[in-house]
Design a protein around this motif. Structure first.
Motif, PDB file in Angstrom:
ATOM      1  N   HIS A 534       0.839  -1.211   0.000  1.00 63.02           N
ATOM      2  CA  HIS A 534       0.000   0.000   0.000  1.00 63.02           C
ATOM      3  C   HIS A 534       0.869   1.256   0.000  1.00 63.02           C
ATOM      4  O   HIS A 534       0.582   2.240  -0.706  1.00 63.02           O
ATOM      5  CB  HIS A 534      -0.919  -0.019   1.217  1.00 63.02           C
ATOM      6  N   MET A 535       1.941   1.235   0.781  1.00 60.29           N
ATOM      7  CA  MET A 535       2.844   2.394   0.837  1.00 60.29           C
ATOM      8  C   MET A 535       3.503   2.622  -0.516  1.00 60.29           C
ATOM      9  O   MET A 535       3.625   3.767  -0.977  1.00 60.29           O
ATOM     10  CB  MET A 535       3.904   2.167   1.915  1.00 60.29           C
ATOM     11  N   GLU A 536       3.940   1.542  -1.170  1.00 62.86           N
ATOM     12  CA  GLU A 536       4.627   1.682  -2.459  1.00 62.86           C
ATOM     13  C   GLU A 536       3.683   2.212  -3.531  1.00 62.86           C
ATOM     14  O   GLU A 536       4.106   2.937  -4.438  1.00 62.86           O
ATOM     15  CB  GLU A 536       5.240   0.341  -2.863  1.00 62.86           C
ATOM     16  N   ARG A 537       2.406   1.862  -3.425  1.00 59.64           N
ATOM     17  CA  ARG A 537       1.431   2.438  -4.363  1.00 59.64           C
ATOM     18  C   ARG A 537       1.294   3.950  -4.139  1.00 59.64           C
ATOM     19  O   ARG A 537       1.122   4.721  -5.079  1.00 59.64           O
ATOM     20  CB  ARG A 537       0.071   1.760  -4.194  1.00 59.64           C
ATOM     21  N   THR A 538       1.411   4.339  -2.862  1.00 56.93           N
ATOM     22  CA  THR A 538       1.296   5.771  -2.550  1.00 56.93           C
ATOM     23  C   THR A 538       2.501   6.551  -3.055  1.00 56.93           C
ATOM     24  O   THR A 538       2.348   7.631  -3.654  1.00 56.93           O
ATOM     25  CB  THR A 538       1.147   5.970  -1.030  1.00 56.93           C
ATOM     26  N   PRO A 582       9.685  17.838  -3.427  1.00 58.24           N
ATOM     27  CA  PRO A 582       8.852  17.784  -2.216  1.00 58.24           C
ATOM     28  C   PRO A 582       7.430  17.357  -2.544  1.00 58.24           C
ATOM     29  O   PRO A 582       6.841  17.789  -3.545  1.00 58.24           O
ATOM     30  CB  PRO A 582       8.902  19.224  -1.683  1.00 58.24           C
ATOM     31  N   ARG A 583       6.880  16.489  -1.700  1.00 57.30           N
ATOM     32  CA  ARG A 583       5.526  15.985  -1.918  1.00 57.30           C
ATOM     33  C   ARG A 583       4.754  16.029  -0.600  1.00 57.30           C
ATOM     34  O   ARG A 583       5.279  15.650   0.440  1.00 57.30           O
ATOM     35  CB  ARG A 583       5.588  14.548  -2.442  1.00 57.30           C
ATOM     36  N   GLU A 584       3.524  16.468  -0.667  1.00 60.11           N
ATOM     37  CA  GLU A 584       2.680  16.554   0.522  1.00 60.11           C
ATOM     38  C   GLU A 584       1.454  15.655   0.415  1.00 60.11           C
ATOM     39  O   GLU A 584       0.954  15.146   1.427  1.00 60.11           O
ATOM     40  CB  GLU A 584       2.224  17.999   0.752  1.00 60.11           C
ATOM     41  N   LYS A 585       0.989  15.415  -0.777  1.00 56.82           N
ATOM     42  CA  LYS A 585      -0.230  14.651  -0.975  1.00 56.82           C
ATOM     43  C   LYS A 585      -0.060  13.201  -0.514  1.00 56.82           C
ATOM     44  O   LYS A 585       0.870  12.506  -0.934  1.00 56.82           O
ATOM     45  CB  LYS A 585      -0.618  14.678  -2.462  1.00 56.82           C
ATOM     46  N   GLY A 586      -0.929  12.783   0.348  1.00 58.20           N
ATOM     47  CA  GLY A 586      -0.968  11.397   0.789  1.00 58.20           C
ATOM     48  C   GLY A 586       0.048  11.034   1.851  1.00 58.20           C
ATOM     49  O   GLY A 586       0.044   9.906   2.365  1.00 58.20           O
ATOM     50  N   ILE A 587       0.959  11.955   2.206  1.00 59.31           N
ATOM     51  CA  ILE A 587       2.020  11.643   3.165  1.00 59.31           C
ATOM     52  C   ILE A 587       1.456  11.369   4.565  1.00 59.31           C
ATOM     53  O   ILE A 587       1.793  10.348   5.185  1.00 59.31           O
ATOM     54  CB  ILE A 587       3.085  12.757   3.197  1.00 59.31           C
TER      55      ILE A 587
END
Length: 778
Positions: A534-538, A582-587
């Motif tokens: 699930h994490m890798e899909r995110t 940088p990424r914020e979505k879904g973190i």
């Protein structure tokens, strides 16, 4: 009788001459009555000459006696012809010559046998002396290993080494490779009471520096006039003649050992050989002692942590807590001056607790210290720990005990509030390390918690719960350490670590560090497969194998030291190392999914060995609060040691079975595998084939293009062969330009096809070298 058998050569000559003269006298006296009947008496001087002077002496004396038999009768009026008329004279003369030669041969054989026996006796004596030396050295080893601590161990070692070599003095100093200077540890003889107090600086001209530069023993006939040591340093030692021995194991410079003699002392070949053997064994022994001391120190640290945690649950007053704590820490960790000072927040002063102790000077008592005054006052004011290698360089130092050389002080701090300080001093310079500071900081943290809980009765249950958890964690980590210690490869160490952490409800991620590329690679995680998926899909890519640079991690740490363990208060920032942008979505959702949240502390623990970063371990779980960071840091240090040990073990195993040039199995490995495969083939009645390959005209390639090109050819041939056979087949280097290929479950016809395929493939594609291509056949 022995003197008669083997007298001095001059005495032998006198004996032989005396017997000859006696013979002449008897011959003259008896000649008128018995004629030549006395001639046989000549055998006695001939026997003596043959025995003492060999064949030449026997023949010479036989000649003299024969001439005597011919000449003496002439003095009585007889002619020479009469000598030859008597057949007995001729036979007797021949017998004399034969007897002289025979006795000379016997004498030579006896003398040779005697020399052999004497030589054998000498060799046996040398063997017995060597065996006795080794036995004494082994006895010293047994005695040393029975010692309880490093200081007493080294004292016993130098004393016994000095007695073994009959030296007046013996000195041992550890070598500080970072600062390139010796650290005096133990001495026997006239300097045993103050040698460990000597301090040397880098570039001071010590014998230790010369020894480490030379890498072999150095004999100093006159210590006061030697190019290997400065006059100032030499004046500190009483010895006239000195033998310096470097203690080096696998290029690791451990220490130096000196044997000192007050008078001139000549070191023979035998003594030098024994000294080198003693140095080798001492170096190995010192390595083992250091490992044992480090292990004992770690055990003692965990024991002290456990005892302090237990004490806090057993006492009901702050005074009793500090008294017991001072006793435990002073007894186990810091035996010199040690104590605790508590902060008076109204007066802004530190009060030394009555349990504060001075070991070196009994008449000294601690004084009240104002905030900012001296070392303890500075720590109380700033809330920062401090280590001082030499107190003489500290401004405004409070010199309460003149024997103090170095000092370490840490604050007893609860959040930003300083409750007091823990102070320890030593009579040696540079006595405290970063690990000591970390440990004392851990103890100070535990003590601060205990003090606050004892002062606040409302928090009593919380304190007990926290201490119980600390005990459980300590025992759990000790249990995990036991399992990790059995792992033989770095991969097994990490795998075992993850499995065991899961048993105590902790999840981890490990990133291996490549120093050459300054790059981290995620190599392991103990997350459940469905959660990982699930994490890798995110995140959009596989976690295992993903990498990030040290530069990127440092930019996220914002000045924090990567080698320092830390509690990650903003995990959403830390995870950004995985992304290019940088990424914020879904973190936040992803962090919550993997179990990182307000109730679970996320720790970043560097796995290091001797200040060298190996990997980074991120660990989290609801069963580990932020206060467990110090204990987890000590645990991470142990994991780092096990990782390095497993890497070294794996490297040694690989070197033993792998050819360094081609990376293939070496001859030793080939023979072992071949023996097993051949036996299996015979046992199961299944086919087994072997190919031997030889690079054509390889000597011409080396002669024409040079050995580096020849090495490149061998490497290319090896890689092509490996790529053209099955995974179950084994390709190895037999030696030189010859290779072997083992083909299990392969009959002769198939093996011929494989051989032709390899031959054709090598011939078809030339090998690129510098600016041209080289055609090679096999």
């Amino acid at each position: 009788m022995h003197r008669l058998y083997y007298p001095h050569p001059r005495i032998s000559l006198f004996i032989t001459a005396g017997v000859y003269l006696l013979y002449v006298a008897l011959f003259v006296l008896a000649f008128n009555r018995a004629q030549w009947a006395a001639a046989p008496l000549a055998i006695f001087p001939v026997i003596g000459a043959g025995w003492y002077f060999g064949i030449q002496g026997g023949l010479l004396t036989a000649t003299v006696c024969t001439l005597t038999d011919m000449l003496l009768p002439a003095a009585f009026g007889h002619s020479f012809k009469e000598f030859f008329v008597h057949p007995g004279n001729v036979v007797g003369s021949i017998t004399l010559f034969a007897l002289g030669a025979l006795m000379g041969m016997i004498s030579a054989a006896v003398h040779e046998r005697r020399e052999v026996i004497l030589r054998l006796n000498e060799l046996e004596k040398e063997h017995l002396d060597y065996a006795s030396f080794l036995e004494s050295l082994n006895h010293i080893t047994r005695i040393v290993l029975e010692a309880q601590d490093l200081e007493s161990t080294l004292k016993i070692l130098v004393e016994n080494i000095a007695k073994l070599f009959g030296a007046d003095d013996c000195f041992l100093a550890l070598w500080d490779e970072v600062n390139e200077k010796p650290i005096p540890m133990a001495a026997y003889g006239s300097m045993q009471d103050h040698y460990s107090g000597l301090v040397f600086e880098r570039g001071e001209g010590t014998l230790a520096a010369s020894l480490m530069k030379a890498g072999h023993p150095l004999v100093i006939p006159d210590l006061k006039n030697s190019p290997y040591i400065s006059a100032e340093v030499a004046s500190l030692f009483p010895s006239h003649t000195l033998l310096g021995l470097p203690l080096i194991v696998q290029d690791r410079k451990l220490a130096t050992l000196y044997l000192g003699y007050n008078e001139d002392h000549a070191f023979g070949q035998k003594e030098m050989r024994q000294a080198e053997i003693a140095a080798q064994q001492t170096a190995l022994l010192l390595t083992k002692i250091q490992f044992l001391d480090e292990a004992q120190r770690r055990v003692k640290q965990l024991t002290v942590l456990h005892e302090i945690a237990s004490i806090a649950t057993q006492v009901d007053t702050v005074d009793r807590l500090i008294e017991r704590t001072t006793e435990v820490i002073g007894r186990n960790l810091f035996p010199d001056n040690f104590g605790i000072l508590l902060m008076d927040e109204e007066e802004n002063i530190l009060h030394p607790h009555p349990s504060y102790r001075f070991v070196s000077t009994q008449d000294v008592s601690p004084a009240i210290v104002a905030l900012g005054q001296g070392v303890t006052g500075w720590v109380a004011q700033t809330g920062q720990p401090i280590r001082i290698g030499n107190v003489d360089g500290f401004k405004d130092y409070l010199n309460i005990d003149p024997t103090t050389a170095s000092e370490m002080c840490v604050p007893i701090k609860l959040k930003d509030r300083v409750l007091g300080v823990i102070n320890t001093e030593s009579t040696k310079t540079d006595a405290f390390s970063f690990d000591d500071e970390l440990l004392l900081g851990t103890l100070a943290g535990q003590l601060a918690t205990a003090i606050e809980q004892l002062r606040t009765t409302q928090a009593e249950h919380q304190l007990l719960s926290q201490l119980a958890h600390s005990n459980d964690l300590i025992y759990a980590l000790a249990h995990i350490t036991t399992h990790i210690e059995r792992a033989l490869t770095p991969e097994e160490v990490i795998q075992t670590l993850g499995v065991e952490l899961r048993k105590i409800n902790l999840t981890c991620v490990v990133a291996h560090y490549d120093k050459n590329r300054s790059l981290f690679s995620i190599s392991y995680t103990s997350m459940e497969p469905d959660i990982l998926e699930h994490m890798e899909r995110t995140i959009g890519f596989p976690l295992i194998g993903s990498s990030f640079s040290l530069e990127k991690l440092n930019s996220i740490l914002k000045g924090q030291e990567v080698l320092q363990p830390a509690v990650i208060t903003h995990p959403e920032d830390e995870i950004q190392v995985l992304f290019r942008r940088p990424r914020e979505k879904g973190i936040p959702e992803m962090l919550q999914l993997v179990g990182v949240g307000p109730q679970a502390a996320l720790l970043r623990l560097p796995l290091i060995f001797e200040r060298r970063l190996l990997s980074i371990l991120w660990v989290w779980g609801e069963s580990i609060p932020q206060s467990d960071l110090p204990m987890m840091s000590i645990f991470a240090k142990q994991v780092g040691i096990f990782l390095e040990r497993a890497r070294l073990f794996q490297e040694v195993q690989s070197l033993a079975l792998t050819d360094a040039l081609t990376g293939l199995q070496n001859r030793r490995s080939l023979f072992e595998v071949g023996r097993i495969e051949f036996a299996r083939s015979l046992r199961t009645h299944r086919p087994f084939s072997c190919l031997m390959l030889d690079v054509d005209h390889f000597k011409q390639i080396n002669d024409r293009y040079g050995h580096p090109i020849g090495d490149q050819v061998l490497q290319e041939v090896a890689q092509r062969c490996k790529s053209l056979v099955r995974e179950v087949d084994l390709v190895g280097r037999y030696g030189g330009e010859e290779f072997l290929v083992f083909l299990p479950e392969t009959d002769l016809d198939t093996a011929l096809l494989v051989a032709e395929r390899l031959r054709a493939a090598i011939e078809k594609t030339p090998i690129g070298i510098t600016a041209q291509e080289l055609s090679v056949t096999i």
